[in-house]
Design an enzyme around this catalytic site. Structure first.
Site, PDB file in Angstrom:
ATOM      1  N   VAL A  87       0.843  -1.195   0.000  1.00  9.20           N
ATOM      2  CA  VAL A  87       0.000   0.000   0.000  1.00  9.20           C
ATOM      3  C   VAL A  87       0.882   1.250   0.000  1.00  9.20           C
ATOM      4  O   VAL A  87       1.701   1.447   0.891  1.00  9.20           O
ATOM      5  CB  VAL A  87      -0.946   0.018   1.213  1.00  9.20           C
ATOM      6  CG1 VAL A  87      -1.817   1.272   1.188  1.00  9.20           C
ATOM      7  CG2 VAL A  87      -1.815  -1.232   1.233  1.00  9.20           C
ATOM      8  N   LYS A  88       0.682   2.074  -1.016  1.00  6.05           N
ATOM      9  CA  LYS A  88       1.507   3.273  -1.208  1.00  6.05           C
ATOM     10  C   LYS A  88       0.810   4.469  -0.558  1.00  6.05           C
ATOM     11  O   LYS A  88      -0.321   4.816  -0.922  1.00  6.05           O
ATOM     12  CB  LYS A  88       1.720   3.499  -2.707  1.00  6.05           C
ATOM     13  CG  LYS A  88       2.893   4.369  -3.080  1.00  6.05           C
ATOM     14  CD  LYS A  88       3.065   4.318  -4.601  1.00  6.05           C
ATOM     15  CE  LYS A  88       4.241   5.127  -5.078  1.00  6.05           C
ATOM     16  NZ  LYS A  88       4.318   5.103  -6.564  1.00  6.05           N
ATOM     17  N   ILE A  89       1.489   5.080   0.405  1.00  8.07           N
ATOM     18  CA  ILE A  89       0.916   6.130   1.246  1.00  8.07           C
ATOM     19  C   ILE A  89       1.728   7.413   1.093  1.00  8.07           C
ATOM     20  O   ILE A  89       2.963   7.376   1.138  1.00  8.07           O
ATOM     21  CB  ILE A  89       0.957   5.695   2.734  1.00  8.07           C
ATOM     22  CG1 ILE A  89       0.193   4.385   2.947  1.00  8.07           C
ATOM     23  CG2 ILE A  89       0.437   6.798   3.639  1.00  8.07           C
ATOM     24  CD1 ILE A  89      -1.299   4.513   2.833  1.00  8.07           C
TER      25      ILE A  89
END
Length: 219
Positions: A87-89
């Protein structure tokens, strides 16, 4: 150093995979749009398609939300798409909170849009799996992108953080070589930058001579 490719183009991902050097994929909404991938369901399916090519590699899937609750909701849905999803945050206050949330849940994360050592330090403390300092974008504003990689490497080594440094916005082969010299754990860039590592004029000249000599001896 791990090699990731920064694209949403399936053909380019397959080509990198066929080379035998691909360790993962990063992409983002802009790269999706470039390939004509729009709409929530189409984007989710495209992430799955990418994961099915890179069977053993991490695939960063970016949240669109900018608030904590939205990031958590989107991130959990993305993580359920495939075991390889990371998951890219974004590096924001709510983003750091989301990194900690996902870390506690055992969900891998990539903290993106890192432009300072302080940001990288916060992301590591929050448990990010990867941080993505943008080398090329810093170079574009006459700032030392590679120097930032070196600074983060020193800090992480000082305190034995497990967070991997993913050098992003890599533009050309020298970026890759210099990131490898500094000790970046991962690089991500376009296929053109990766395949440019294959090229050297002396290799071409040498191969041409070998083939010419072989032809003489077998004529």
């Amino acid at each position: 150093m791990k090699f990731f490719i920064d694209t949403a183009n399936l053909d380019q991902i397959k080509e990198a995979q066929d080379l035998g050097i691909l360790d993962g994929v990063t992409t983002n909404p802009s790269l999706m749009a470039k390939e004509g991938i729009t709409g929530h369901e189409n984007i989710k399916q495209h992430y799955v398609d990418i994961c099915n090519i890179t069977v053993n590699g991490d695939v960063s899937a970016e949240v669109i939300a900018t608030d904590f609750e939205g990031m958590v909701s989107e991130g959990e849905a993305l993580a359920q798409l495939h075991p390889n999803i990371v998951v890219k945050i974004p590096m924001t206050k709510d983003g750091v909170k989301a990194l900690k949330y996902f870390s506690d849940k055992g969900i891998k994360t990539n903290c993106t849009l890192i432009f300072s050592a302080g940001q990288a330090l916060l992301a590591a403390k929050a448990g990010a799996s990867y941080v993505s300092p943008f080398v090329g974008r810093l170079d574009d504003i006459s700032t030392d992108g590679l120097g930032l990689i070196a600074q983060i490497r020193l800090i992480y080594d000082n305190y034995l953080y497990d967070t991997e440094i993913l050098a992003a916005s890599v533009r050309h082969p020298m970026h890759i070589i210099e990131c490898a010299e500094i000790g970046a754990d991962v690089m991500t860039g376009p296929l053109s930058a990766i395949t440019a590592l294959l090229k050297h004029p002396l290799t071409d000249i040498g191969l041409e001579k070998f083939l010419a000599d072989y032809a003489k001896g077998n004529s």
